[in-house]
Scaffold this motif. Sequence first.
Motif, PDB file in Angstrom:
ATOM      1  N   LEU A  47      -4.282   5.742   2.988  1.00 59.13           N
ATOM      2  CA  LEU A  47      -4.739   6.874   2.200  1.00 59.13           C
ATOM      3  C   LEU A  47      -3.717   7.241   1.124  1.00 59.13           C
ATOM      4  O   LEU A  47      -4.076   7.468  -0.035  1.00 59.13           O
ATOM      5  CB  LEU A  47      -5.002   8.070   3.105  1.00 59.13           C
ATOM      6  N   VAL A  48      -2.447   7.267   1.487  1.00 57.41           N
ATOM      7  CA  VAL A  48      -1.386   7.582   0.520  1.00 57.41           C
ATOM      8  C   VAL A  48      -1.343   6.516  -0.569  1.00 57.41           C
ATOM      9  O   VAL A  48      -1.209   6.829  -1.764  1.00 57.41           O
ATOM     10  CB  VAL A  48      -0.025   7.712   1.238  1.00 57.41           C
ATOM     11  N   GLY A  50      -3.847   4.671  -1.565  1.00 60.79           N
ATOM     12  CA  GLY A  50      -5.045   4.850  -2.386  1.00 60.79           C
ATOM     13  C   GLY A  50      -4.893   5.993  -3.372  1.00 60.79           C
ATOM     14  O   GLY A  50      -5.280   5.878  -4.541  1.00 60.79           O
ATOM     15  N   VAL A  51      -4.321   7.093  -2.918  1.00 61.10           N
ATOM     16  CA  VAL A  51      -4.094   8.236  -3.814  1.00 61.10           C
ATOM     17  C   VAL A  51      -3.112   7.844  -4.914  1.00 61.10           C
ATOM     18  O   VAL A  51      -3.298   8.194  -6.090  1.00 61.10           O
ATOM     19  CB  VAL A  51      -3.600   9.457  -3.019  1.00 61.10           C
ATOM     20  N   ALA A  52      -2.070   7.107  -4.570  1.00 68.73           N
ATOM     21  CA  ALA A  52      -1.093   6.661  -5.574  1.00 68.73           C
ATOM     22  C   ALA A  52      -1.765   5.748  -6.599  1.00 68.73           C
ATOM     23  O   ALA A  52      -1.488   5.847  -7.795  1.00 68.73           O
ATOM     24  CB  ALA A  52       0.074   5.942  -4.896  1.00 68.73           C
ATOM     25  N   TRP A  53      -2.666   4.873  -6.146  1.00 70.63           N
ATOM     26  CA  TRP A  53      -3.362   3.985  -7.076  1.00 70.63           C
ATOM     27  C   TRP A  53      -4.238   4.795  -8.034  1.00 70.63           C
ATOM     28  O   TRP A  53      -4.272   4.519  -9.229  1.00 70.63           O
ATOM     29  CB  TRP A  53      -4.219   2.981  -6.306  1.00 70.63           C
ATOM     30  N   VAL A  54      -4.943   5.793  -7.493  1.00 72.48           N
ATOM     31  CA  VAL A  54      -5.803   6.618  -8.345  1.00 72.48           C
ATOM     32  C   VAL A  54      -4.959   7.385  -9.358  1.00 72.48           C
ATOM     33  O   VAL A  54      -5.346   7.516 -10.519  1.00 72.48           O
ATOM     34  CB  VAL A  54      -6.666   7.573  -7.488  1.00 72.48           C
ATOM     35  N   ARG A  55      -3.794   7.864  -8.936  1.00 70.50           N
ATOM     36  CA  ARG A  55      -2.920   8.574  -9.882  1.00 70.50           C
ATOM     37  C   ARG A  55      -2.430   7.651 -10.991  1.00 70.50           C
ATOM     38  O   ARG A  55      -2.317   8.061 -12.137  1.00 70.50           O
ATOM     39  CB  ARG A  55      -1.721   9.169  -9.152  1.00 70.50           C
TER      40      ARG A  55
END
Length: 111
Positions: A47-48, A50-55
């Motif tokens: 999850l972390v 994935g969030v970093a990729w989206v950012r």
Amino acid sequence: MRSALYRYEASLAQRREALVRASGLQRQVLQAQISRHAPLFALADKLVAGVAWVRRNGPLVVAGAGLGLLVLRPRRALRLGMRAWSLWGAYRVWQGRFRAALTQLQARSSR
């Protein structure tokens, strides 16, 4: 005098041994407790990541979602686009007004 020093060093060595043993046992208990939750930690790591990729790829994500919406629901995409455009315009107007008011307040307080 010398025997008292040896006894003191011996007691320190024994205390250190006991502390090292207790620390080892605590590590084993902690490892056993953590290993039960390993799948949860792996999910949190994903999850972390994935969030970093989206950012890192935010504009790409927004563009992809917009394109997908445009292909699947063109009328809804147009409606959302118009709404987003008007919200953006309102944001720009209010941002300008807010900055002007803030500048006036700062000018008054510096006098």
